[in-house]
Design a protein around this motif. Structure first.
Motif, mmCIF file in Angstrom:
data_model
loop_
_atom_site.group_PDB
_atom_site.id
_atom_site.type_symbol
_atom_site.label_atom_id
_atom_site.label_comp_id
_atom_site.label_asym_id
_atom_site.label_seq_id
_atom_site.Cartn_x
_atom_site.Cartn_y
_atom_site.Cartn_z
ATOM 1 N N SER A 107 1.903 -3.441 -11.117
ATOM 2 C CA SER A 107 2.167 -4.031 -9.852
ATOM 3 C C SER A 107 0.883 -4.350 -8.949
ATOM 4 N N LEU A 108 -0.271 -3.994 -9.359
ATOM 5 C CA LEU A 108 -1.454 -4.409 -8.687
ATOM 6 C C LEU A 108 -2.133 -5.785 -9.252
ATOM 7 N N ASN A 109 -1.536 -6.275 -10.270
ATOM 8 C CA ASN A 109 -2.013 -7.323 -11.145
ATOM 9 C C ASN A 109 -1.517 -8.667 -10.346
ATOM 10 N N ARG A 110 -2.022 -9.186 -9.421
ATOM 11 C CA ARG A 110 -1.453 -10.086 -8.604
ATOM 12 C C ARG A 110 -2.734 -11.195 -8.078
ATOM 13 N N PRO A 111 -2.495 -12.397 -7.934
ATOM 14 C CA PRO A 111 -3.502 -13.019 -7.236
ATOM 15 C C PRO A 111 -3.895 -12.685 -5.846
ATOM 16 N N GLN A 112 -3.128 -12.130 -5.367
ATOM 17 C CA GLN A 112 -4.042 -11.413 -4.061
ATOM 18 C C GLN A 112 -3.606 -10.060 -3.806
ATOM 19 N N PRO A 113 -4.397 -9.302 -3.435
ATOM 20 C CA PRO A 113 -4.475 -7.999 -3.449
ATOM 21 C C PRO A 113 -3.299 -7.473 -2.409
ATOM 22 N N PRO A 114 -1.961 -6.676 -3.008
ATOM 23 C CA PRO A 114 -0.973 -6.200 -2.164
ATOM 24 C C PRO A 114 -1.285 -5.115 -1.217
ATOM 25 N N ASN A 115 -0.390 -4.868 -0.087
ATOM 26 C CA ASN A 115 -0.627 -3.748 0.715
ATOM 27 C C ASN A 115 0.237 -2.483 -0.158
ATOM 28 N N VAL A 116 -0.291 -1.358 0.675
ATOM 29 C CA VAL A 116 0.188 0.035 -0.035
ATOM 30 C C VAL A 116 1.710 -0.069 0.350
ATOM 31 N N GLY A 117 2.272 -0.760 1.517
ATOM 32 C CA GLY A 117 3.761 -0.710 1.726
ATOM 33 C C GLY A 117 4.476 -1.490 0.587
ATOM 34 N N SER A 118 3.992 -2.655 0.285
ATOM 35 C CA SER A 118 4.843 -3.448 -0.650
ATOM 36 C C SER A 118 4.715 -2.995 -2.156
ATOM 37 N N VAL A 119 3.791 -2.207 -2.378
ATOM 38 C CA VAL A 119 3.726 -1.747 -3.748
ATOM 39 C C VAL A 119 4.518 -0.405 -3.799
ATOM 40 N N ALA A 120 4.762 0.384 -2.714
ATOM 41 C CA ALA A 120 5.418 1.333 -2.712
ATOM 42 C C ALA A 120 7.016 1.019 -2.793
ATOM 43 N N THR A 121 7.446 -0.222 -2.193
ATOM 44 C CA THR A 121 8.633 -0.529 -2.214
ATOM 45 C C THR A 121 8.992 -1.054 -3.503
ATOM 46 N N LEU A 122 8.264 -2.017 -4.360
ATOM 47 C CA LEU A 122 8.313 -2.373 -5.517
ATOM 48 C C LEU A 122 8.410 -1.304 -6.673
ATOM 49 N N LEU A 123 7.927 0.072 -6.593
ATOM 50 C CA LEU A 123 8.009 0.895 -7.424
ATOM 51 C C LEU A 123 8.836 2.113 -6.838
ATOM 52 N N ALA A 124 9.758 1.793 -5.868
ATOM 53 C CA ALA A 124 10.612 2.588 -5.179
ATOM 54 C C ALA A 124 10.103 4.020 -4.967
ATOM 55 N N MET A 125 8.748 4.162 -4.258
ATOM 56 C CA MET A 125 8.078 5.424 -4.099
ATOM 57 C C MET A 125 7.814 5.438 -2.641
ATOM 58 N N ASP A 126 7.787 6.537 -2.009
ATOM 59 C CA ASP A 126 7.311 6.807 -0.763
ATOM 60 C C ASP A 126 5.647 6.465 -0.728
ATOM 61 N N ARG A 127 5.269 6.233 0.360
ATOM 62 C CA ARG A 127 3.716 5.941 0.468
ATOM 63 C C ARG A 127 2.827 7.232 0.062
ATOM 64 N N THR A 128 3.358 8.319 0.477
ATOM 65 C CA THR A 128 2.395 9.400 0.166
ATOM 66 C C THR A 128 2.481 9.637 -1.152
ATOM 67 N N THR A 129 3.663 9.592 -1.890
ATOM 68 C CA THR A 129 3.431 9.504 -3.486
ATOM 69 C C THR A 129 2.628 8.502 -3.965
ATOM 70 N N LEU A 130 2.583 7.440 -3.668
ATOM 71 C CA LEU A 130 1.923 6.233 -4.270
ATOM 72 C C LEU A 130 0.488 6.580 -3.922
ATOM 73 N N THR A 131 0.191 6.999 -2.740
ATOM 74 C CA THR A 131 -1.389 7.440 -2.517
ATOM 75 C C THR A 131 -1.685 8.484 -3.327
ATOM 76 N N ALA A 132 -1.043 9.533 -3.718
ATOM 77 C CA ALA A 132 -1.343 10.442 -4.673
ATOM 78 C C ALA A 132 -1.609 10.178 -5.997
ATOM 79 N N ASN A 133 -0.553 9.040 -6.366
ATOM 80 C CA ASN A 133 -0.696 8.468 -7.701
ATOM 81 C C ASN A 133 -1.874 7.417 -7.805
ATOM 82 N N LEU A 134 -2.469 6.823 -6.698
ATOM 83 C CA LEU A 134 -3.469 6.222 -6.729
ATOM 84 C C LEU A 134 -4.936 7.041 -7.044
#
Length: 150
Positions: free
Chosen positions: A54-81
């Motif tokens: 999900s991070l393999n993009r021409p421009q770095p995505p923000n946390v919110g857009s990655v969380a939405t793509l992966l259907a995760m809340d931001r806290t869970t995404l941060t823990a997984n990062l």
């Protein structure tokens, strides 16, 4: 106050045999295990593969857009990062246009891990699709179920 009546065993069987949520959860766990085993030589799990991809993009995505793509809340995404950051596969940086937002970037090491994992993913994915009667229909139905209107 009246004590609620326990559901009948017939109800238990009905849920076991027909519940879409139960069957989706079971399938998701089985698929994740299969990809986890396959991706072990690459040093990542199936969830980490999805996150790195999900991070393999021409421009770095923000946390919110990655969380939405992966259907995760931001806290869970941060823990997984965090483990990926500790391994030097991912880095975060402030968004130059909004200092409150964080951007996520694959490091060269993260790109290398991802490059090694993609052939494994392709092989396992093709193997799984070969067992399905209509993988395109299944994918479309899953996308409907994972949409925002559910």
């Amino acid at each position: 106050m009246q004590t609620p009546v326990s559901p009948s065993f017939e109800t238990t069987l009905l849920v076991r045999d027909t519940c879409l949520c139960l069957h989706a959860q079971r399938a998701a766990r089985a698929l994740a295990r299969r990809f986890d085993v396959a991706l072990k030589p690459a040093g990542i799990t199936s969830g980490q593969f999805s996150l790195l991809m999900s991070l393999n993009r021409p421009q770095p995505p923000n946390v919110g857009s990655v969380a939405t793509l992966l259907a995760m809340d931001r806290t869970t995404l941060t823990a997984n990062l965090k483990p990926l950051e500790r391994r030097g596969l991912v880095e975060t940086e402030a968004d130059p246009t909004d200092k409150r937002a964080r951007l996520l970037r694959l490091t060269p090491a993260g790109r290398a891990v991802l490059a090694g994992a993609v052939p494994i993913w392709k092989a396992v994915h093709a193997s799984i699709e070969a067992t399905l009667s209509d993988p395109h229909r299944l994918r479309a139905d899953l996308m409907v179920l994972s949409g925002p209107d559910i």
